[in-house]
Design a protein around this motif. Structure first.
Motif, PDB file in Angstrom:
ATOM      1  N   VAL A 192     -45.520  53.090  39.106  1.00  0.00           N
ATOM      2  CA  VAL A 192     -44.768  54.122  39.808  1.00  0.00           C
ATOM      3  C   VAL A 192     -45.499  54.417  41.108  1.00  0.00           C
ATOM      4  CG1 VAL A 192     -45.983  56.047  38.709  1.00  0.00           C
ATOM      5  CG2 VAL A 192     -43.645  56.363  39.547  1.00  0.00           C
ATOM      6  N   LYS A 211     -38.815  60.016  35.875  1.00  0.00           N
ATOM      7  CA  LYS A 211     -39.802  59.911  36.949  1.00  0.00           C
ATOM      8  C   LYS A 211     -39.856  61.263  37.640  1.00  0.00           C
ATOM      9  CE  LYS A 211     -39.191  57.707  40.922  1.00  0.00           C
ATOM     10  NZ  LYS A 211     -39.051  56.634  41.929  1.00  0.00           N
ATOM     11  N   TYR A 219     -46.001  60.304  42.154  1.00  0.00           N
ATOM     12  CA  TYR A 219     -45.070  60.455  41.032  1.00  0.00           C
ATOM     13  C   TYR A 219     -45.753  60.035  39.735  1.00  0.00           C
ATOM     14  CZ  TYR A 219     -41.242  61.047  44.359  1.00  0.00           C
ATOM     15  OH  TYR A 219     -40.421  61.514  45.355  1.00  0.00           O
ATOM     16  N   ARG A 220     -45.142  60.400  38.652  1.00  0.00           N
ATOM     17  CA  ARG A 220     -45.590  59.951  37.340  1.00  0.00           C
ATOM     18  C   ARG A 220     -44.372  59.750  36.454  1.00  0.00           C
ATOM     19  NH1 ARG A 220     -47.781  65.192  33.918  1.00  0.00           N
ATOM     20  NH2 ARG A 220     -46.485  66.792  34.902  1.00  0.00           N
ATOM     21  N   GLN A 221     -44.539  58.928  35.451  1.00  0.00           N
ATOM     22  CA  GLN A 221     -43.478  58.713  34.477  1.00  0.00           C
ATOM     23  C   GLN A 221     -43.764  59.567  33.245  1.00  0.00           C
ATOM     24  OE1 GLN A 221     -41.920  54.411  34.344  1.00  0.00           O
ATOM     25  NE2 GLN A 221     -44.061  54.158  34.930  1.00  0.00           N
ATOM     26  N   MET A 262     -34.745  57.658  34.202  1.00  0.00           N
ATOM     27  CA  MET A 262     -34.925  56.214  34.186  1.00  0.00           C
ATOM     28  C   MET A 262     -34.180  55.563  33.025  1.00  0.00           C
ATOM     29  SD  MET A 262     -38.956  55.789  35.171  1.00  0.00           S
ATOM     30  CE  MET A 262     -39.492  56.586  33.639  1.00  0.00           C
ATOM     31  N   ASP A 297     -34.908  62.280  38.083  1.00  0.00           N
ATOM     32  CA  ASP A 297     -34.695  60.836  38.134  1.00  0.00           C
ATOM     33  C   ASP A 297     -34.776  60.320  36.696  1.00  0.00           C
ATOM     34  OD1 ASP A 297     -34.682  58.128  38.498  1.00  0.00           O
ATOM     35  OD2 ASP A 297     -36.205  58.103  40.073  1.00  0.00           O
TER      36      ASP A 297
END
Length: 221
Positions: A180, A148, A184-186, A213, A211
């Motif tokens: 999310v 993230k 933010y973006r994944q 995940m 971060d």
């Protein structure tokens, strides 16, 4: 990815006057669940699915004898049970657009036309799955990493620089703004497998800086 590179090109079709019985036999023989219906000019006028055939077939509780039943099935034409004016897509459209239409309209296949309106292929869920498998690189195995990241310019470059520092070979990169929070973006990366010690160092650095995940050794073999 463009549809013409992924569609099934050898499309099996029927005409509106084909009997339901013949169409059902054709689908069974070819192992397919849908048939584009084209007129004598080659224009698509409908789609016939195995569901259409099932809904039009007599109930098992029918009182008709076998000869009456055979006659009834031979008299029902494709034009009577097909879905007319089907949604279509161009061979120059993207696979993602095709997938979105199929998802939103809850349909499992789309006839593909060229710019002249001619039927040149078909896209089904199977073709969409093949594209998904291709762009994610699952058949190459390796490690899939989920991060993230702040939705800011340069954040992905920093991650790639980190991977490059550990001589990691990137197979695929995908990003998503779904599930999310705003800002933010994944980012989902797949890298080639490496020595365990190198992977441990890479995982440690990513965990400290970002971060992380998930980190999954991902293979279907």
């Amino acid at each position: 990815m463009i549809i013409k590179d992924w569609m099934t090109k050898d499309v099996i079709t029927v005409d509106p006057e084909t009997s339901m019985m013949r169409a059902a036999k054709l689908m069974k023989e070819k192992g397919i669940r849908r048939l584009p219906v084209v007129d004598d000019k080659g224009k698509i006028v409908g789609m016939l699915s195995d569901r259409d055939v099932k809904e039009a077939s007599p109930s098992k509780a029918t009182t008709l004898d076998v000869h009456e039943l055979y006659y009834l099935l031979s008299e029902i034409k494709v034009k009577n049970i097909m879905s007319p004016n089907p949604l279509t897509i161009l061979d120059t459209d993207t696979v993602v657009k095709c997938a979105a239409i199929m998802h939103d309209k809850k349909i499992s296949g789309l006839p593909v036309l060229n710019e002249q309106g001619e039927l040149v292929g078909i896209m089904t869920q199977n073709e969409v799955y093949r594209v998904l498998l291709s762009i994610t690189g699952i058949y190459h195995g390796g490690i899939q990493i989920g991060l993230k990241l702040p939705d800011q310019r340069g954040t992905l470059k920093e991650v790639l620089d980190c991977l490059r520092g550990h001589k990691a070979r990137v197979i695929s990169i995908l990003t998503s703004y779904d599930k999310v929070e705003e800002g933010y973006r994944q980012v989902f990366l797949r890298v080639m497998d490496m020595e365990k010690s190198v992977l441990n160092e890479l995982k440690k650095e990513l965990s400290e800086k970002y971060d992380l995940m998930f980190w999954v050794r991902d293979s279907i073999n």
